[in-house]
Design an enzyme around this catalytic site. Sequence first.
Site, PDB file in Angstrom:
ATOM      1  N   ASP A 174       2.489  -1.022  11.920  1.00 27.33           N
ATOM      2  CA  ASP A 174       1.162  -1.481  11.473  1.00 27.33           C
ATOM      3  C   ASP A 174       0.899  -2.938  11.835  1.00 27.33           C
ATOM      4  OD1 ASP A 174       0.617   1.021  10.493  1.00 27.33           O
ATOM      5  OD2 ASP A 174       1.203   0.551   8.446  1.00 27.33           O
ATOM      6  N   LYS A 222       0.844  -1.210   0.000  1.00 27.52           N
ATOM      7  CA  LYS A 222       0.000   0.000   0.000  1.00 27.52           C
ATOM      8  C   LYS A 222       0.876   1.257   0.000  1.00 27.52           C
ATOM      9  CE  LYS A 222      -2.592   0.850   3.882  1.00 27.52           C
ATOM     10  NZ  LYS A 222      -2.545   2.259   4.276  1.00 27.52           N
ATOM     11  N   SER A 223       1.879   1.300   0.841  1.00 25.15           N
ATOM     12  CA  SER A 223       2.734   2.492   0.927  1.00 25.15           C
ATOM     13  C   SER A 223       3.430   2.754  -0.409  1.00 25.15           C
ATOM     14  CB  SER A 223       3.816   2.298   1.996  1.00 25.15           C
ATOM     15  OG  SER A 223       3.228   2.277   3.264  1.00 25.15           O
ATOM     16  N   GLY A 248      -4.576   8.284   5.757  1.00 30.21           N
ATOM     17  CA  GLY A 248      -3.624   9.276   6.270  1.00 30.21           C
ATOM     18  C   GLY A 248      -2.497   9.513   5.273  1.00 30.21           C
TER      19      GLY A 248
END
Length: 437
Positions: A323, A22-23, A97
Amino acid sequence: MQLKTILPASRLKGSVVVPGDKSITHRALLLGAISSGTTRIFSFSRGKDCLSTLNCLKQLGIDIRLSPGSDPHLTIQGKGPDGLAAPASILDAGNSGTTLRLLSGILSGQAFPSRITGDSSLKRRPMDRILLPLRRMGAEISSLDGSGKAPLSIRPSVLTGIRYTLPVASAQVKSAVLLAGLYAKGKTSICESIPARDHTERMLSAFGGNISTKKRPKGGLITTLVPSVPLLGRDVPVPGDISSAAYWIGAALLLPGSRLFLPRVGINPTRTGFLTVCRRMGGDLTFSRTQTFLGEPCADLLIRHSLLKGTVVSPEEIPSLIDELPMLAVLAAFARGETVLRGIGELRFKESNRILSIVSNLRAMGVSVSFTEEEICIHGKQHPSGAAFSSYKDHRIAMAFAIAALAAATPSTLDDWECCSISYPGFFREIDRLQDL
Ligand code: S3P
């Protein structure tokens, strides 16, 4: 409210291709948009968070297309650093975020005004951590209601590079400053005492940016960006997301007789704390076929059921597994002895207050837990029972406690489980598939 019943499972066997990181997907979308030429993103994350970044960029006039077929990918026609168009309405970062903070860095350098907001969870999260350094660069960025939270308003301004010491380990803050640094006069430097994930630095370098990281004599790292060179679009093969892999690693470790194979998982050293801690707890985890794609290492992982023992996780380890803490807390509940997670204050500012979400779900299982604002102490139990778990509409809590439910002694329920699609659409289908094998 959607309620799912989850029954105790026996072993999980087989192979799981985890979603793209995802990042890295967020960063490939953002850098692709402000580079010249074409960027293609392979094995990208299809989670809702990355869709939020994609939709914001579309609103900023960027052409992004999905090419389906045997090797599906996203194709972005980059418009260069000054090619974004003024959005017709407020940008919506949804639950993400990363979208809100990273995009704010880019928007701070634009010649047009913009506003950006998010869902009710994102509007509760602190944004002063980006407002402060961006304003020091000269950005005209403010919280619309003055609370230091979204919605944010950004007006055109002239940016100057700064040297900034991160007060908390945060890749989102670091990245917002570096991305604004692309639009600033002079160099921008970031000092970190405990390094947060460095995907932005690696991708900026791969796209031709002038960025370097050095060790500081007094400890920690300093990263310096010189904004003179144009970025060039690239093909980005995204490795599997180690944060999504963590649930399968957890499941395989907990369920007797399990053996799971996870191909091509990202093992960037700023992200592998969970693997280190699982091994320290006695987890049988092996790597093979390590390769590097566009500066990001990945490997195939093999995980076998293991008897776990408690451990102490130090504040220095936290950024590399931030996470994965919900999954780690679940492992601790099933481990022999006590586990202490230290320096976890940042968990209060995630999609939910993860300290409270973890503690209340563990207690529902009959596990003894104590906590402060910075620490959780978990006393492992032989056979924790199932419980009525709440996801708190937080994808990582939903998935960690779904795995707890599989390993529990009695049936469980989980509310609002569909929030897993923020990072892992299809997570529950995968649980069903692995049990049928
Ligand atoms: C992320 C950074 C981390 C992490 C988040 C993704 C990123 O947040 O928790 O899920 O992609 O940069 P912080 O920067 O707030 O630590």
